[in-house]
Design a protein around this motif. Structure first.
Motif, PDB file in Angstrom:
ATOM      1  N   GLU A  32     -10.963  58.487   2.605  1.00  0.00           N
ATOM      2  CA  GLU A  32     -10.101  57.312   2.540  1.00  0.00           C
ATOM      3  C   GLU A  32     -10.477  56.488   1.314  1.00  0.00           C
ATOM      4  N   GLN A  76      -3.810  56.096   0.636  1.00  0.00           N
ATOM      5  CA  GLN A  76      -4.758  56.055   1.751  1.00  0.00           C
ATOM      6  C   GLN A  76      -5.895  57.054   1.568  1.00  0.00           C
ATOM      7  N   TRP A  89      -0.317  59.341   0.084  1.00  0.00           N
ATOM      8  CA  TRP A  89       0.240  58.177   0.762  1.00  0.00           C
ATOM      9  C   TRP A  89       0.933  58.720   2.004  1.00  0.00           C
ATOM     10  N   ASP A  91       2.172  57.736   6.345  1.00  0.00           N
ATOM     11  CA  ASP A  91       2.287  56.778   7.441  1.00  0.00           C
ATOM     12  C   ASP A  91       2.827  57.507   8.668  1.00  0.00           C
ATOM     13  N   GLN A  92       3.406  56.796   9.596  1.00  0.00           N
ATOM     14  CA  GLN A  92       3.879  57.405  10.844  1.00  0.00           C
ATOM     15  C   GLN A  92       5.191  58.179  10.685  1.00  0.00           C
ATOM     16  N   THR A  93       5.830  58.121   9.530  1.00  0.00           N
ATOM     17  CA  THR A  93       7.072  58.862   9.322  1.00  0.00           C
ATOM     18  C   THR A  93       6.762  60.331   9.052  1.00  0.00           C
ATOM     19  N   GLY A  96       5.619  62.107   3.379  1.00  0.00           N
ATOM     20  CA  GLY A  96       4.456  61.558   2.702  1.00  0.00           C
ATOM     21  C   GLY A  96       4.646  61.774   1.218  1.00  0.00           C
ATOM     22  N   LYS A 117      -0.710  66.243   9.905  1.00  0.00           N
ATOM     23  CA  LYS A 117      -1.495  65.047  10.231  1.00  0.00           C
ATOM     24  C   LYS A 117      -2.715  65.408  11.083  1.00  0.00           C
ATOM     25  N   TYR A 122      -5.486  62.631  10.687  1.00  0.00           N
ATOM     26  CA  TYR A 122      -4.827  61.337  10.539  1.00  0.00           C
ATOM     27  C   TYR A 122      -4.754  60.680  11.919  1.00  0.00           C
ATOM     28  N   LYS A 126      -2.383  54.589  13.406  1.00  0.00           N
ATOM     29  CA  LYS A 126      -2.124  53.922  12.098  1.00  0.00           C
ATOM     30  C   LYS A 126      -0.652  53.676  11.920  1.00  0.00           C
TER      31      LYS A 126
END
Length: 126
Positions: A32, A76, A89, A91-93, A96, A117, A122, A126
């Protein structure tokens, strides 16, 4: 006729050696980030599970060029695969973004599946 066979055999041998020269990935390193240069302490992980390595490599190989973007958003993660390093980069989608560390303004979209993930560990929260 023997010279032709010898040349053909030599060409085939060189071709096989060249094809087998690719590095097999045995570990992937992920850490990270705090910013582009500094890593977050105590977040270094080494992924050595062959299935997870295959998932990560496949995801990165299937990345689609997004284009050049002047970006200051901190990624990240930094991922190291053999001699290549990428910013990630995520996220929850289900999408990336990655960029090669040496070309950090050229972006590529990836399909950040649940499988991917899980492979990079991951966290779900988050």
């Amino acid at each position: 006729m023997n010279i032709k066979k010898g040349i053909i055999l030599m060409i085939c041998s060189l071709w096989l050696v060249a094809c087998n020269d690719t590095k097999e990935t045995t570990t992937i390193e992920i850490q990270e980030l705090i910013n582009f240069e500094d890593v977050r302490p105590d977040t270094f992980q080494t992924i050595s599970d062959a299935k997870d390595i295959k998932i990560i490599e496949k995801t990165i190989k299937k990345a689609r060029e997004f284009g050049e973007v002047d970006n200051e958003i901190v990624p990240q993660y930094k991922i190291k695969i053999n001699d290549d390093e990428y910013y990630l980069w995520i996220d929850q989608t289900v999408t990336g973004t990655i960029a090669n560390v040496n070309e950090r303004n050229m972006f590529y979209n990836i399909l950040a599946t649940d499988e991917f993930k899980e492979a990079i560990h991951y966290p779900n929260d988050k």
